[in-house]
Motif scaffolding. Sequence first.
Motif, PDB file in Angstrom:
ATOM      1  N   SER A 209     -31.197  23.333  -7.274  1.00 46.29           N
ATOM      2  CA  SER A 209     -30.699  21.961  -7.248  1.00 46.29           C
ATOM      3  C   SER A 209     -29.202  21.857  -7.517  1.00 46.29           C
ATOM      4  O   SER A 209     -28.614  20.792  -7.320  1.00 46.29           O
ATOM      5  CB  SER A 209     -31.465  21.100  -8.270  1.00 46.29           C
ATOM      6  OG  SER A 209     -31.190  21.523  -9.585  1.00 46.29           O
ATOM      7  N   ALA A 388     -27.397  16.163 -13.568  1.00 47.55           N
ATOM      8  CA  ALA A 388     -28.166  15.815 -12.368  1.00 47.55           C
ATOM      9  C   ALA A 388     -27.606  14.556 -11.718  1.00 47.55           C
ATOM     10  O   ALA A 388     -27.438  14.487 -10.493  1.00 47.55           O
ATOM     11  CB  ALA A 388     -29.639  15.631 -12.724  1.00 47.55           C
ATOM     12  N   LYS A 392     -26.287  16.702  -8.699  1.00 47.52           N
ATOM     13  CA  LYS A 392     -27.496  17.181  -8.034  1.00 47.52           C
ATOM     14  C   LYS A 392     -28.026  16.109  -7.080  1.00 47.52           C
ATOM     15  O   LYS A 392     -28.096  14.935  -7.431  1.00 47.52           O
ATOM     16  CB  LYS A 392     -28.562  17.571  -9.060  1.00 47.52           C
ATOM     17  CG  LYS A 392     -28.157  18.740  -9.941  1.00 47.52           C
ATOM     18  CD  LYS A 392     -29.279  19.156 -10.870  1.00 47.52           C
ATOM     19  CE  LYS A 392     -28.885  20.330 -11.748  1.00 47.52           C
ATOM     20  NZ  LYS A 392     -29.970  20.760 -12.640  1.00 47.52           N
ATOM     21  N   GLY A 395     -30.734  13.737  -8.333  1.00 51.82           N
ATOM     22  CA  GLY A 395     -30.253  12.888  -9.411  1.00 51.82           C
ATOM     23  C   GLY A 395     -29.276  11.831  -8.934  1.00 51.82           C
ATOM     24  O   GLY A 395     -29.337  10.665  -9.354  1.00 51.82           O
TER      25      GLY A 395
END
Length: 447
Positions: A209, A388, A392, A395
């Motif tokens: 990720s 995140a 990411k 996220g």
Amino acid sequence: MRILLNPLDGMNLLSQNEVAKLQKSSNSPLYTLFRSCALAVLNVGHESDDLYNEFDDFDINLLSRERGLKIELINPPEAALVDGEIITGTQEHLQSVIRDILFNSSKYETTDFTNSVEVTNAIFDILRHANVILPTDLPNLVVCWGGHSIKENEYRYTKEIGYQLGLRGLNICTGCGPGAMKGPMKGAALGHAKQRIKNGRYLGLTEPSIIAAEAPNPIVNELVILPDIEKRLEAFVRVAHAIIIFPGGAGTAEELLYLLGIMLNPNNKSQVLPIVLTGPEESIAYFEEIAEFVESTLGKEARDLLKIMPNDPVRVAQFIKAKMVEVRDFRRSVGDAYQYNWTLSIDADFQHSFDPSHENMAALNLNLDQPKTLLAASLRKAFSGIVAGNIKEQGVLAVKQKGPFILTGDPSLMQKMDKLLMAFVEQGRMKMPGSKYEPCYQINIVS
């Protein structure tokens, strides 16, 4: 553009059953993850938080042939090629993606990742399968943590640290991305070259990720993609003989809190794992913020685990080199391996995957009235969620759809978190240089 690749050593010795399994995996729901990771490693050196939209015509296929496997690339990034041929190091990284995303996904699909012993054994097996668990007579692997968004003088400092470590025959392990992850490797490569060390190790540990935002830098010669952030963090501390922490943002804070939570475990009181925080003179404010936050939340015992050594690469390298003897003596005294620290106790709270959803972030126990190891675990998860939300894909999308993550807890603790995070923002440590930071979190300070 269409390019066909013959596998390099290792992957050219697969059985037809293994080839068929890989080919099947590459057409499964796992394919999107596989394609994303492959694109990231092919676009080495690309420092962007939005990689996939720039190469939406890229594709990758695995083709079964009588003699094994061929890799088909369709419209690969130009960064991966020289005169129409793929760079050898880039192909090595690509094959690491095939190994860790496709091969390991089937190998560990029945593993009970709620069982602490199985988690530790699976991480060892992943690293061993990647040929990074190597026999050694003297501990010499230094894990370096720090931000992918750092200032130019800080980047130069990380290179100088790596250079001094390399001159002393020490190897480097980082998160494999840009910034403070690339600098130590680049410096160590020069140090190794001067000492005529031909087998220098530049180990990069990542997870799916985060790989797009922190794509492997070109110095990495050993790449491993762990299943998630928790497995990646455990791999770092299991293989480390020392840890150096450079300036960084929420991700570096997450790594530090993970490490402190483990080292505060009474079972690890006798462990020998040097932890050094270092950076140029201009970064002293960063270390002061970190040290103050650690002591005021996790206590003096946690603060005492950190050795702050600013603006002195030679002294840092000499200190780390001297500590290698203590690490070896300790591992020998307890019968532990030099390559993988089996005796380090890691509680399940630090091993279980944390999904940084809005619900899970809001439910975190962010109160001072709890054991320090549990507080460190909760704080680690809070910073993991902020990472995140910052970089990411999943996220970032969640924050766009539902708004910022809400963090609520003890007023005193929340004020300290807010102060630390605002310092990161003001110092430009939460995004790539040149981009404006929009907070993905909201701290509720309830009196």
